[in-house]
Motif scaffolding. Structure first.
Motif, short mmCIF file in Angstrom:
data_model
loop_
_atom_site.label_atom_id
_atom_site.label_comp_id
_atom_site.label_asym_id
_atom_site.label_seq_id
_atom_site.Cartn_x
_atom_site.Cartn_y
_atom_site.Cartn_z
N PHE A 101 66.29 53.56 -77.49
CA PHE A 101 66.43 54.85 -76.81
C PHE A 101 66.84 55.86 -77.88
O PHE A 101 67.88 55.71 -78.49
N ASN A 115 75.64 61.05 -83.98
CA ASN A 115 76.73 60.09 -84.15
C ASN A 115 77.72 60.59 -85.19
O ASN A 115 78.46 59.82 -85.77
N GLN A 173 86.48 56.97 -85.65
CA GLN A 173 85.29 57.72 -85.28
C GLN A 173 85.42 58.25 -83.86
O GLN A 173 85.68 57.49 -82.92
N TYR A 203 74.69 55.76 -70.37
CA TYR A 203 74.65 54.44 -71.01
C TYR A 203 73.60 54.43 -72.12
O TYR A 203 73.85 53.99 -73.23
N TYR A 261 74.51 56.42 -75.10
CA TYR A 261 75.65 55.87 -75.81
C TYR A 261 75.26 54.62 -76.59
O TYR A 261 75.65 54.43 -77.73
N ASN A 262 74.47 53.75 -75.93
CA ASN A 262 74.13 52.47 -76.57
C ASN A 262 72.80 52.48 -77.29
O ASN A 262 72.53 51.64 -78.12
N ASN A 263 71.91 53.40 -76.89
CA ASN A 263 70.60 53.55 -77.53
C ASN A 263 69.67 52.35 -77.43
O ASN A 263 68.73 52.23 -78.22
N THR A 298 86.74 53.51 -78.09
CA THR A 298 85.57 52.72 -77.72
C THR A 298 85.75 52.12 -76.32
O THR A 298 84.86 52.17 -75.48
N ASN A 304 83.42 52.97 -73.05
CA ASN A 304 82.71 51.90 -72.33
C ASN A 304 83.17 51.83 -70.89
O ASN A 304 82.37 51.64 -69.97
N LYS A 357 78.91 61.46 -78.82
CA LYS A 357 78.57 60.49 -77.78
C LYS A 357 79.75 60.26 -76.85
O LYS A 357 79.61 60.21 -75.63
#
Lengths: 335, 406, 319
Positions: free
Chosen positions: C146, C152, C163, C234, C237-239, C13, C17, C167
């Motif tokens: 988004f 996922n 996980q 972005y 990834y973050n939706n 993660t 990021n 993504k």
């Protein structure tokens, strides 16, 4: 007083007289109370950035330290309760110490590295104020705060003229102090560090100590502004009242006014804060009175245009006046 | 004033006192809500509700013309409510004698600033959204609350929304009632979100729930994946988020699901708006997300409430959001008081508002209690299905665990 | 070994990021390297890129995106946002920065702040566009969902506690080649040489026949395009996107650039990865509410001991 240049004298003469023609209440006072608070913060930043050439993006943090120190020392939920005047004095000292403490390890950094450290300091301060609820009441803010008293008479928020003149008085004191410092040994050292750090070091000016004095002076003035801001609201507000945007506003005041110019800072505060709390508010009022505004169409709501207008104004000002509205050479001062 | 005009005035005064002329003049109602920035979506619906209430009386009561102004207490720099602006608004309202009612604020923090000023001036203030208990209830907040907001000694602040100290337990009881054993509590570190999370935690412990964690989030973070993974690994079977759509509730919901957390998510009324579903993504909320709300949701309202929804749709062409009805109710209660007082006098109107009893409102029949709070304690719990809030059951006025699905 | 899984998860993660931050940070560092401007508007430019991507997606039609069509949509969005942000950044430079080339650095900074305000406001308006992807544009200021074009699913198997999803793959697959390509441009091409020359001494560069205006324009174009790529990554990834997302993204990226040594491309990437990892670890092992304090605390400490950042060169001070 006799050594104050004409633009500054004119500023204070006009400002002191304005309430005589503006009635006793109204938007004018709200706007100018904010203008004077930010004049103090701007004067502080002008010492740091304008005189000494250090970019500080964390002035809001010093305002916050001032506001919270004042609140903790004076509010009746804490045991100190030292009253308005002692509170203000103590706050100025605390602000200076805070500036010293941040400056001591970081003032060796050059230019934009210092800028980001001050920005980071601003973020840290906000988080600490938010998280240390036991002391700061978190996002609740500390309230109520004492009103300034003169003998048995105390100043209420509704006495807008009183507040106006009181704040103007603080601005005058700050201007006198800054002018005095500017002409002192420290002040000349600031300017020489800004112009050429290497050469001034060769002339025997200690760079670090000089910068520290500038930093502490600037922080003390910002803390004073913060304390008065809180006293005026009778609350510290929430920590987010002192976020990065506030530091940015302070920077805009100094640069739009004219870096290194005391009169410029005063004018910059009038223009920037005035635009914010007078012009944009009026525009929105007129539009709303004219019946413009709809929740379903974002363009139709005048409030949604404020960022755009503010941004355009900033770009236009620096485009037309890259050295600021009142650069030091027009100020008629020493430099 | 010349002799002639003063005589004219005297004649007019005589005429009106003889009752030949109806009362005339302008009464101004203002609202002070954050209209710049992210809260705009919710405050827009509140303003619509206020406009609708004024529209319903034709903008006139007993010959008085009712004028409404929509004030902003946010600034572009903050993009959110700004204490300076709120103080300015309060001051502006106090000094304009035609203003007889102040509808606001949206944020409880802003109320703290406006309340003492309006209180000294005896101007009635009705909030459509403040839920922080300490504003009205002794013993709920700081030791000096709420008396610091009442320097005049009497009450001028009222609210039409039930407070956090009632809503938090409703949420905790729902979690316990669902059979969950371990709950992770998140909050947004704001007055509202933290406050409701605190009471949730207290009630959850009383009900024997294990609290796996209690954390304040950074509302500006781009995602909460690491935090949500921590929640997943803690084996909590429910999450409560004290916060709003503005404080990134949508992202929290989204990341909880994206890391594979399958337990229940419960959020308070600050998330009960279409924007929350939009932000979170409908599929992330499907089924196992529950929203508590003070009062019944628009579609469950009967009588006057149903009429409100219908009127709102006709007037604005959209479905009313949950907050719209609070704005509508706040304005109606004020208009009702003006009608009863039938005067321009602030004190009389304030008194009339305080005397509001068994008000036939869109949210049901309710009164203001001695603290200025609504006696309406009906809560509802909704879930999200197919991208819409779906009413599940009433709660709050029924004993814990005893509420049944209607 | 659950704690191992947990730690590995935080690494994944944090790095993902960090990679996103790196793309934004490289835009900052390029512009800073050449005209010494902290481009405040960069984060907001990035935000507009995300709004454009969502608009493009809306124009393509909101359907059940899956498989090849989803990946095609991703590529179209990447191209569209990169082009849009590149041109927009170039335009902002023309209008707001170029007239101030000879003015003080701080006037330039104020102009950038002004540009930032304008872009934020445009983002607010954009959210009000009556399209389905913006929920009809009714609540302009609200955050927008988004669509999850990239699945996922867990590539390590559904029963694995750790996980690692497509993504994460996407983030890496876009960022790494872009960073390599960018380094190649800066170090190996004529344009890159001209950029470095302009950065060192614009006057001398002009005397050597380099059209510095064009070089600066090209820098803004490339830096903006990187912001555009970042915005799509972005968003996928973050939706969630919102008109205010540029603030934090910009601040993180700027911090990363400075932490690594501003002006240095590998420095920006290093700084970004450090920030991504620190954020993850702090969220996971400490308390989320202190994460920001820890990130900036580390920044201050590193700068105290390495005043030019992790990979910055000390001797580059201009006189």
């Amino acid at each position: 007083m006799r050594r104050l240049p004409v633009p500054i004298l004119a500023y204070f003469a006009i400002m002191a007289a304005l309430p005589l023609v503006m009635g006793t209440t109204g938007l004018f006072y709200d706007a100018f109370q904010a203008i004077f608070v930010f004049s103090l913060v701007g004067l502080g930043l002008n010492v740091v950035t304008g005189f000494t050439g250090l970019l500080n993006l964390g002035m809001a943090a010093f305002m916050a330290i001032g506001a919270y120190a004042f609140a903790i020392l004076t509010s009746d939920i804490y045991p100190f309760q030292i009253g308005f005047w002692w509170g203000i004095l103590a706050t100025v000292a605390i602000g200076a110490v805070a500036g010293f403490l941040l400056g001591a390890p970081t003032l060796g950094l050059s230019g934009d590295y210092l800028a980001i450290v001050t920005m980071g300091f601003g973020e840290i301060t906000l988080d600490v104020l938010k998280n240390l609820e036991a002391v700061t009441k978190g996002t609740q803010g500390i309230n109520p705060l004492p009103r300034p008293t003169f003998g048995s008479w105390s100043l209420d928020l509704q006495q807008e003229r009183g507040w106006y003149w009181l704040l103007l008085g603080f601005v005058l004191l700050a201007v006198l102090a800054v002018r005095r410092l500017e002409r002192s040994r420290s002040g000349r050292a600031w300017l020489s560090i800004r112009e050429d750090a290497l050469a001034s070091q060769c002339m025997g000016i200690p760079p670090k100590r000089t910068k520290m004095i500038a930093f502490a002076t600037g922080s003390a003035l910002a803390a004073l502004g913060g304390a008065l801001f809180a006293a005026l609201l009778s609350s510290t507000g929430e920590p987010a009242s002192y976020d990065f945007q506030v530091s940015i506003l302070a920077l805009c005041i100094v640069i739009v006014g004219g870096m290194g110019s005391v009169a410029g800072t005063l004018v910059g505060a009038v223009v920037m804060v005035g635009m914010n709390s007078l012009v944009l508010v009026k525009l929105a009022d007129w539009a709303s009175a004219a019946g413009v505004g709809s929740a379903s169409n974002v363009l139709a709501s005048p409030n949604n245009w404020k960022y755009l207008i503010f941004g355009l104004a900033l770009i236009l000002v620096v485009r037309l006046k890259p050295d600021g509205l009142l650069p030091p050479r027009l100020e008629g001062g020493a430099s | 004033m010349t002799l002639k005009t003063s005589m004219l005035v005297a004649v007019l005064a005589l005429a009106s006192s003889a009752g030949a002329l109806a009362q005339s003049g302008t009464l101004k109602i203002v609202s002070s809500l954050p209209r710049t920035g992210s809260a705009n979506a919710q405050t827009g619906t509140i303003v619509n509700g206020i406009k609708m209430a004024i529209n319903e009386v034709g903008g006139k009561i007993d010959g008085y013309e009712i004028v409404y102004e929509d004030w902003d207490d946010a600034s572009p720099q903050r993009g959110n409510w700004d204490p300076t602006v709120e103080a300015q608004n309060a001051n502006k309202a106090v000094t304009d004698s035609t203003i007889i009612g102040y509808i606001g604020t949206f944020n409880s923090g802003a109320a703290k600033i406006a309340m003492p000023e309006l209180n000294k001036a005896g101007l009635v203030m009705i909030s459509p959204a403040n839920t922080y208990s300490g504003l009205t209830k002794p013993g709920m907040g700081e030791a000096n609350e709420p008396m610091i907001y009442r320097p005049s000694g009497s009450i001028n602040y009222f609210r039409v929304v039930p407070t956090d100290d009632l809503q938090g337990p409703v949420a905790a009881e729902h979690v316990a009632g669902s059979g969950a054993k371990k709950v992770f509590i998140l909050h947004d570190r704001e007055l509202y979100g933290k406050g409701i999370a605190d009471v949730f935690q207290k009630r959850a412990k009383e009900l024997g729930l294990e609290v796996a964690g209690f954390e304040g989030i950074d509302t500006k973070a781009s995602n909460y994946k690491s935090l949500c993974q921590k929640i997943k690994f803690s084996k909590a079977d429910a999450v409560f988020f004290g916060g709003t759509t503005q404080s990134n509730g949508g992202q929290v919901a989204k990341d909880l699901r994206s890391v594979g957390f399958t337990g229940m998510l419960v959020v308070p009324d600050g998330c009960r708006e279409e924007a929350f579903i939009q932000a979170a993504g409908a599929s992330n909320l499907e089924g196992n997300t529950f929203v508590t709300f003070g009062g019944l949701p628009p579609e469950q309202l009967t009588g006057r409430g149903a009429k409100f929804c219908e009127g709102y749709r006709t007037m604005f062409g959209t479905e009313p959001e949950a907050y719209a009805v609070y704005g509508y109710e706040a304005a109606r209660v004020l208009l009702d008081a003006i009608k009863r007082a039938s005067t321009k006098d602030r004190t009389a109107i304030l008194k009339a508002v305080a005397e509001t009893k068994d008000f036939d409102g869109a949210l049901g029949t309710w009164s203001f209690d001695a603290n200025g709070d609504t006696t309406n304690r009906v809560f509802s719990i909704s879930s999200v299905k197919g991208g819409k809030f779906v009413f599940e059951r009433r709660a709050g006025d029924a004993p814990a665990g005893g509420a049944k699905t209607e | 070994m659950e704690w191992v899984d947990f730690f590995l998860q935080q690494l994944i993660t944090g790095l993902s990021n960090g990679m996103i931050i790196a793309l934004i940070a490289s835009g900052y560092t390029m512009v800073y390297g050449i005209i010494e401007l902290i481009n405040f508007a960069h984060g907001d430019l990035f935000m507009l890129g995300a709004f454009l991507a969502l608009t493009v997606l809306g124009a393509l039609g909101l359907g059940d995106w899956s498989g090849a069509s989803a990946w095609a949509a991703v590529v179209i969005m990447l191209m569209a946002s990169a082009g849009f942000c590149g041109v927009l950044n170039w335009g902002v430079d023309r209008l707001a920065y170029k007239p101030l080339r000879n003015a003080s650095k701080l006037s330039l900074l104020v102009s950038a702040i002004g540009a930032s305000f304008i872009l934020v406001n445009l983002g607010l308006f954009w959210g009000g566009v009556p399209m389905d992807v913006f929920a009809g544009g009714v609540a302009a200021a609200a955050p927008k969902d988004f669509p999850a074009l990239v699945p996922n699913t867990n590539l390590l198997g559904e029963e694995s506690l750790v996980q690692f999803t497509p993504k994460d793959v996407l983030v890496w697959a876009v960022t790494v080649p872009l960073m390599v390509g960018l380094t190649w441009i800066v170090t190996r091409t004529r344009l890159g040489k001209a950029m470095r020359a302009t950065a060192q001494n614009p006057v001398a560069a002009r005397l050597m026949g380099i059209d510095t205006d064009r070089v600066i324009g090209a820098t803004f174009l490339i830096g903006g395009a990187l912001g555009g790529f970042a915005s799509v990554i972005y968003s996928l990834y973050n939706n969630t996107i919102s008109f205010q997302m540029g603030y934090r993204a910009g601040m993180d990226a700027f911090t990363a650039a400075v932490l690594g040594g501003i002006g240095s491309m590998p420095g920006a990437v290093t700084g970004a990865l450090v920030i991504g990892l620190v954020r993850s670890m702090s969220d996971a092992y400490l308390e989320t509410r202190w994460t920001n304090t820890i990130v900036f605390g580390i920044l201050v400490l590193i700068l105290i001991f390495r005043p030019s950042g992790l990979l910055g060169s000390r001797a580059k001070e201009k006189v």
